[in-house]
Design an enzyme around this catalytic site. Structure first.
Site, PDB file in Angstrom:
ATOM      1  CG  HIS A 179      -2.027  -0.701   1.152  1.00 31.21           C
ATOM      2  ND1 HIS A 179      -3.064  -0.927   0.564  1.00 31.21           N
ATOM      3  CD2 HIS A 179      -1.940  -2.487   2.156  1.00 31.21           C
ATOM      4  CE1 HIS A 179      -4.038  -2.070   0.866  1.00 31.21           C
ATOM      5  NE2 HIS A 179      -3.110  -3.028   1.580  1.00 31.21           N
TER       6      HIS A 179
ATOM      7  CB  SER B  12      -4.741  -4.346   5.568  1.00 30.36           C
ATOM      8  OG  SER B  12      -4.319  -3.394   4.906  1.00 30.36           O
TER       9      SER B  12
ATOM     10  CE  LYS C 197      -5.668  -0.588   3.408  1.00 34.44           C
ATOM     11  NZ  LYS C 197      -6.013  -0.957   4.865  1.00 34.44           N
TER      12      LYS C 197
ATOM     13  NE  ARG D 225      -8.948  -9.197   6.359  1.00 32.49           N
ATOM     14  CZ  ARG D 225     -10.019  -8.902   6.028  1.00 32.49           C
ATOM     15  NH1 ARG D 225     -10.161  -7.839   5.451  1.00 32.49           N
ATOM     16  NH2 ARG D 225     -10.954  -9.656   5.013  1.00 32.49           N
TER      17      ARG D 225
ATOM     18  CB  VAL E 125       4.576 -20.661  23.006  1.00 35.25           C
ATOM     19  CG1 VAL E 125       4.841 -20.946  24.070  1.00 35.25           C
ATOM     20  CG2 VAL E 125       5.715 -20.340  21.672  1.00 35.25           C
TER      21      VAL E 125
END
Length: 368
Positions: free
Chosen positions: A50, A338, A250, A311, A174
């Site tokens: 971007h 993002s 977006k 995401r 972990v």
């Protein structure tokens, strides 16, 4: 062995940090819970570099994106990963959207984004991107935007880090972190690791890792985005095409890849299952309909694959969490949504600064 730095997470952020720090005379290891690196968010995202105009000015991810974008050219020269600076359009389909594009251009220019321009002449726009809808009334053109192969770049970063001495340990989920006397002991399903400093770049699981040392100030929620990928002979584009953005996303873009294909997506669906990367009929329909508003002749029958990525969305403020925390030597690098892919080189430099503040001797190796 007592490591100077242990990095948790082998996505693009963790591997970029590892590669940046590998130039110093330090003992570094990276722990990845999956069988290979780039197995989470990194492998299933848009691959867009971007320009940096879209995030609010009060968010640190705006400045990190702008800086990160500028670092890509040198990184590609050094690592030879697929990257093309093809430029992007934010596409206004209504007259009342032009004011917003003008404001983004003005602020972007003030913040150092090169070449931003609002184009209102339809002939010029269509010459630059012939596949774009005839309904277009104007675009914000960002020539510094580009496309990259996220997983190939991450592999290149990891390979270079390994060549410079970083140890990679995979299948290391972990389970527990304890700390005393400025030393962290990290227990995984398959081993135990000791280090003086820990960098938490665990993506969707970063909130869980942070809580293991008593830092319970954020959670990470998964947001699913679905994509459709087309045959490379079915549609060729010159630019990354965005709709006018919303507060959540977006939007559904139409975008070329570095390998010559075109994809559409993603949508944005908040979910609870951090392993749910299944596509849905309704979701793919939403993606296709959104794409058609920008490029009417989408070759739906030429799709070769659909997929979904997750995401990492931080609770609270919709910004990156990059903190030199109250636990000495524990650095959180979380909520890297993002434009995290674009920002990774700048994020790594910020972590580098934190480590210097913590007193690490950052002496560059002679053979780096």
């Amino acid at each position: 062995m007592l490591y100077d730095i242990i990095i948790i997470g082998g996505g693009v952020t963790g591997c970029c940090i590892a590669r940046t720090l590998s130039k110093y005379d330090l003992k570094i290891c990276l722990l990845e819970k999956e069988a290979d690196i780039a197995g989470g968010t990194t492998k299933a995202n848009s691959g867009v570099v971007h320009a940096g105009y879209s995030s609010p000015r009060e968010f640190q991810k705006r400045n990190l994106c702008i800086k990160g974008n500028s670092l890509y050219t040198q990184a590609q020269k050094e690592l030879n990963f697929p990257f093309k600076r093809i430029g992007s359009f934010v596409c206004a389909l209504e007259d009342n959207q032009i004011k917003g594009l003008e404001e983004e251009r003005k602020e972007g220019i003030e913040d150092g984004i090169p070449g931003l321009e609002v184009i209102l002449d339809k002939k010029t726009i269509k010459k630059m991107e012939p596949k774009l809808t005839d309904e277009i009334v104007g675009v914000l053109h960002a020539p510094s935007a580009g496309i990259v192969s996220p997983y190939e770049m991450t592999i290149a970063l990891a390979e270079n880090a390994a060549m410079n001495g970083v140890k990679f340990f995979r299948n290391q989920n972990v389970k527990k972190i304890s700390h005393s006397d400025y030393t962290f002991i990290i227990k995984t399903e398959n081993g135990e690791f000791e280090g003086s400093n820990v960098i938490n770049a665990a993506g969707l699981w970063a909130g869980k890792i942070s809580k293991m040392v008593g830092l319970d100030y954020f959670d990470i929620l998964p947001r699913k985005g679905e994509y459709i990928l087309f045959d490379r002979n079915a549609l060729q584009l010159n630019k990354v095409l965005f709709p006018v953005a919303t507060k959540v996303s977006k939007g559904i873009l139409v975008c070329p890849t570095v390998h010559g294909n075109t994809f559409v997506g993603p949508n944005a669906q908040n979910i609870t299952d951090k392993k749910d990367n299944a596509t849905t009929t309704a979701g793919l329909k939403e993606v296709l309909e959104g794409a058609i508003s920008l490029v009417p002749n989408i070759p739906a029958r030429s799709s070769i694959r659909n997929f979904a990525g997750l995401r990492a969305i931080p609770t609270g403020k919709y910004d990156f969490i990059i903190d030199n925390t109250d636990i000495w030597g524990f650095i959180n690098v979380a909520g890297i949504l993002s434009p995290g892919l674009t920002s990774c080189y700048a994020i790594a430099e910020k972590v580098e600064d934190f480590l210097e503040l913590l007193g690490l001797n950052l002496t560059v190796k002679e053979d780096y």
